[in-house]
Design a protein around this motif. Structure first.
Motif, PDB file in Angstrom:
ATOM      1  N   GLN A   1      43.070  23.822  37.595  1.00  0.00           N
ATOM      2  CA  GLN A   1      42.982  25.137  38.230  1.00  0.00           C
ATOM      3  C   GLN A   1      41.561  25.667  38.118  1.00  0.00           C
ATOM      4  OE1 GLN A   1      46.016  27.835  36.843  1.00  0.00           O
ATOM      5  NE2 GLN A   1      45.091  29.625  37.787  1.00  0.00           N
ATOM      6  N   HIS A   2      41.065  26.237  39.224  1.00  0.00           N
ATOM      7  CA  HIS A   2      39.704  26.784  39.264  1.00  0.00           C
ATOM      8  C   HIS A   2      39.672  28.032  40.146  1.00  0.00           C
ATOM      9  CE1 HIS A   2      38.065  23.167  37.432  1.00  0.00           C
ATOM     10  NE2 HIS A   2      38.881  22.498  38.210  1.00  0.00           N
ATOM     11  N   PRO A   3      38.830  29.026  39.823  1.00  0.00           N
ATOM     12  CA  PRO A   3      37.972  29.071  38.633  1.00  0.00           C
ATOM     13  C   PRO A   3      38.753  29.569  37.423  1.00  0.00           C
ATOM     14  CG  PRO A   3      37.642  31.024  39.942  1.00  0.00           C
ATOM     15  CD  PRO A   3      38.664  30.202  40.684  1.00  0.00           C
ATOM     16  N   SER A   4      38.159  29.546  36.271  1.00  0.00           N
ATOM     17  CA  SER A   4      38.821  30.063  35.083  1.00  0.00           C
ATOM     18  C   SER A   4      38.711  31.588  35.018  1.00  0.00           C
ATOM     19  CB  SER A   4      38.251  29.438  33.816  1.00  0.00           C
ATOM     20  OG  SER A   4      36.858  29.666  33.755  1.00  0.00           O
ATOM     21  N   THR A   5      37.637  32.130  35.582  1.00  0.00           N
ATOM     22  CA  THR A   5      37.493  33.583  35.701  1.00  0.00           C
ATOM     23  C   THR A   5      36.987  33.905  37.090  1.00  0.00           C
ATOM     24  OG1 THR A   5      35.233  33.584  34.858  1.00  0.00           O
ATOM     25  CG2 THR A   5      36.977  33.891  33.245  1.00  0.00           C
ATOM     26  N   LEU A   6      37.414  35.047  37.605  1.00  0.00           N
ATOM     27  CA  LEU A   6      37.047  35.462  38.951  1.00  0.00           C
ATOM     28  C   LEU A   6      36.939  36.980  38.973  1.00  0.00           C
ATOM     29  CD1 LEU A   6      36.624  34.784  41.954  1.00  0.00           C
ATOM     30  CD2 LEU A   6      39.111  34.807  42.237  1.00  0.00           C
ATOM     31  N   SER A   7      35.795  37.475  39.410  1.00  0.00           N
ATOM     32  CA  SER A   7      35.578  38.905  39.490  1.00  0.00           C
ATOM     33  C   SER A   7      35.303  39.266  40.946  1.00  0.00           C
ATOM     34  CB  SER A   7      34.394  39.308  38.597  1.00  0.00           C
ATOM     35  OG  SER A   7      34.252  40.696  38.555  1.00  0.00           O
ATOM     36  N   VAL A   8      36.047  40.224  41.476  1.00  0.00           N
ATOM     37  CA  VAL A   8      35.867  40.658  42.866  1.00  0.00           C
ATOM     38  C   VAL A   8      35.827  42.175  42.913  1.00  0.00           C
ATOM     39  CG1 VAL A   8      37.028  38.610  43.777  1.00  0.00           C
ATOM     40  CG2 VAL A   8      38.341  40.700  43.379  1.00  0.00           C
TER      41      VAL A   8
ATOM     42  N   SER B   1      44.496  42.806  38.801  1.00  0.00           N
ATOM     43  CA  SER B   1      43.813  42.242  37.630  1.00  0.00           C
ATOM     44  C   SER B   1      44.849  41.688  36.658  1.00  0.00           C
ATOM     45  CB  SER B   1      42.968  43.314  36.935  1.00  0.00           C
ATOM     46  OG  SER B   1      41.920  43.746  37.771  1.00  0.00           O
ATOM     47  N   ALA B   2      44.723  40.399  36.356  1.00  0.00           N
ATOM     48  CA  ALA B   2      45.704  39.698  35.516  1.00  0.00           C
ATOM     49  C   ALA B   2      45.258  38.247  35.381  1.00  0.00           C
ATOM     50  CB  ALA B   2      47.096  39.749  36.145  1.00  0.00           C
ATOM     51  N   VAL B   3      46.039  37.473  34.634  1.00  0.00           N
ATOM     52  CA  VAL B   3      45.845  36.023  34.586  1.00  0.00           C
ATOM     53  C   VAL B   3      46.859  35.379  35.520  1.00  0.00           C
ATOM     54  CG1 VAL B   3      45.847  33.948  33.165  1.00  0.00           C
ATOM     55  CG2 VAL B   3      45.006  36.110  32.217  1.00  0.00           C
ATOM     56  N   TYR B   4      46.382  34.485  36.368  1.00  0.00           N
ATOM     57  CA  TYR B   4      47.244  33.799  37.320  1.00  0.00           C
ATOM     58  C   TYR B   4      47.336  32.318  36.955  1.00  0.00           C
ATOM     59  CZ  TYR B   4      46.959  38.008  40.131  1.00  0.00           C
ATOM     60  OH  TYR B   4      47.051  39.312  40.569  1.00  0.00           O
TER      61      TYR B   4
ATOM     62  N   LEU C   1      41.653  37.056  36.696  1.00  0.00           N
ATOM     63  CA  LEU C   1      41.129  37.802  37.842  1.00  0.00           C
ATOM     64  C   LEU C   1      40.844  39.234  37.430  1.00  0.00           C
ATOM     65  CD1 LEU C   1      40.494  38.191  40.879  1.00  0.00           C
ATOM     66  CD2 LEU C   1      42.926  38.709  41.204  1.00  0.00           C
ATOM     67  N   LYS C   2      39.634  39.688  37.721  1.00  0.00           N
ATOM     68  CA  LYS C   2      39.269  41.072  37.458  1.00  0.00           C
ATOM     69  C   LYS C   2      38.861  41.724  38.763  1.00  0.00           C
ATOM     70  CE  LYS C   2      36.252  43.963  34.594  1.00  0.00           C
ATOM     71  NZ  LYS C   2      35.148  43.972  33.593  1.00  0.00           N
ATOM     72  N   VAL C   3      39.521  42.807  39.106  1.00  0.00           N
ATOM     73  CA  VAL C   3      39.201  43.555  40.314  1.00  0.00           C
ATOM     74  C   VAL C   3      38.453  44.802  39.895  1.00  0.00           C
ATOM     75  CG1 VAL C   3      40.089  44.712  42.370  1.00  0.00           C
ATOM     76  CG2 VAL C   3      41.244  42.672  41.470  1.00  0.00           C
ATOM     77  N   GLU C   4      37.208  44.880  40.324  1.00  0.00           N
ATOM     78  CA  GLU C   4      36.348  45.992  39.902  1.00  0.00           C
ATOM     79  C   GLU C   4      36.307  47.083  40.954  1.00  0.00           C
ATOM     80  OE1 GLU C   4      32.779  43.758  39.218  1.00  0.00           O
ATOM     81  OE2 GLU C   4      33.269  43.456  37.102  1.00  0.00           O
TER      82      GLU C   4
END
Lengths: 115, 113
Positions: B6-13, B85-88, B109-112
Motif C-alpha cells: 500500500q502506498h503512500p504511507s502518509t498523504l496530506s491534502v 482524516s484517518a488511517v486507511y 491521510l491528513k486533510v488540512e
C-alpha cells in the motif's frame, strides 16, 4: 446496539504473567478473528474461528491461544507474554464464513504493553 | 500466501482536493478487495469494497477502481473534508479462503484546512 466488545482496553503487564483479552459480539456472527496492529506492519491475523469449537491459526499465532466455547465469545490468551507482544489488538466478527467474503466488524482495540 | 502493498504511507491534502491511495496484491486468486477506515482510537470500519467482476464502484465521494490484469486497486476520495482524516487500509481475500483478509500497511491521510 450491534457491537464487538473487548476488555481490557488498556493493560500494562510484566513478562511471563498470563493474561486474557476478552471479546464478545452480540450480532450472532459465526466468524470471529483476532488481529494485531503494529506501526508499519498493518493488521496481521493471529487466530480465527469459523464457528463454535472451530479455530485455526492466522499469520502470527506464536505465543497466543484462543478458544471458542460459545458463539458470542472469543478470548485471546497470552500464556507467557513477552515484550514483542506489545501491540494494539483487535477482535473482529463477520456473518460470513468460508463460503464467502464479507464485512468485518471490529472492536475498539486493546492496547497491551508487556514490560 | 497473499501479499498486499500500500502506498503512500502518509498523504496530506488540502480540504476540497482529491486523495488517491494505491494497493497492489500478489495472489491472482484474490477476488474481494475492501477498504477500511480507522479513526483515532477506534477499530477499522468498512467504507467500500469491490469484487473482481467489476472494475469500479462509487459511493458518494469515495470510489474504488480495480485492475485485475495489473493486480492493483485504488481508493479515490473527492472533495476531501477534515473528517476524512484517518488511517486507511486496503485488503484482499478470495471466496472460499475462510474470510481471511490480508491487509496493507495503511495510509495516514491528513486533510488540512
Amino acid at each position: 446496539e450491534a457491537q464487538v466488545t473487548q476488555n481490557p482496553r488498556y493493560l500494562i503487564t510484566v513478562t511471563g504473567k498470563k493474561l486474557t483479552v476478552t471479546c464478545s459480539q452480540n450480532m450472532n456472527h459465526e466468524y470471529m478473528s483476532w488481529y494485531r496492529q503494529d506501526p508499519g506492519l498493518g493488521l496481521r491475523q493471529i487466530y480465527y474461528s469459523m464457528n463454535v469449537e472451530v479455530t485455526d491459526k492466522g499469520d502470527v499465532p506464536e505465543g497466543y491461544k484462543v478458544s471458542r466455547k460459545e458463539k458470542r465469545n472469543f478470548p485471546l490468551i497470552l500464556e507467557s507474554p513477552s515484550p514483542n507482544q506489545t501491540s494494539l489488538y483487535f477482535c473482529a466478527s463477520s456473518p460470513d464464513t468460508a463460503s464467502d467474503t464479507g464485512e468485518l466488524f471490529f472492536g475498539e482495540g486493546s492496547r497491551l504493553t508487556v514490560l | 500466501g497473499e501479499n498486499v502493498e500500500q502506498h503512500p504511507s502518509t498523504l496530506s491534502v488540502q480540504e476540497g482536493d482529491s486523495a488517491v491511495i494505491k494497493c497492489t496484491y500478489s495472489d491472482s486468486a484474490s477476488n474481494y478487495f475492501p477498504w477500511y477506515k480507522q479513526e483515532l482510537g477506534k477499530g477499522p470500519q468498512l467504507i467500500i469494497d469491490i469484487r473482481s467482476n467489476v472494475g469500479e464502484k462509487k459511493d458518494q465521494r469515495i470510489a474504488v477502481t480495480l485492475n485485475k490484469t495489473a493486480k492493483h486497486f485504488s481508493l479515490h476520495i473527492t472533495e476531501t473534508q477534515p473528517e476524512d482524516s484517518a488511517v486507511y487500509f486496503c485488503a484482499a481475500s478470495f471466496t472460499g479462503g475462510g474470510n481471511k483478509l490480508t491487509f496493507g500497511t495503511g495510509t495516514q491521510l491528513k486533510v488540512e484546512l
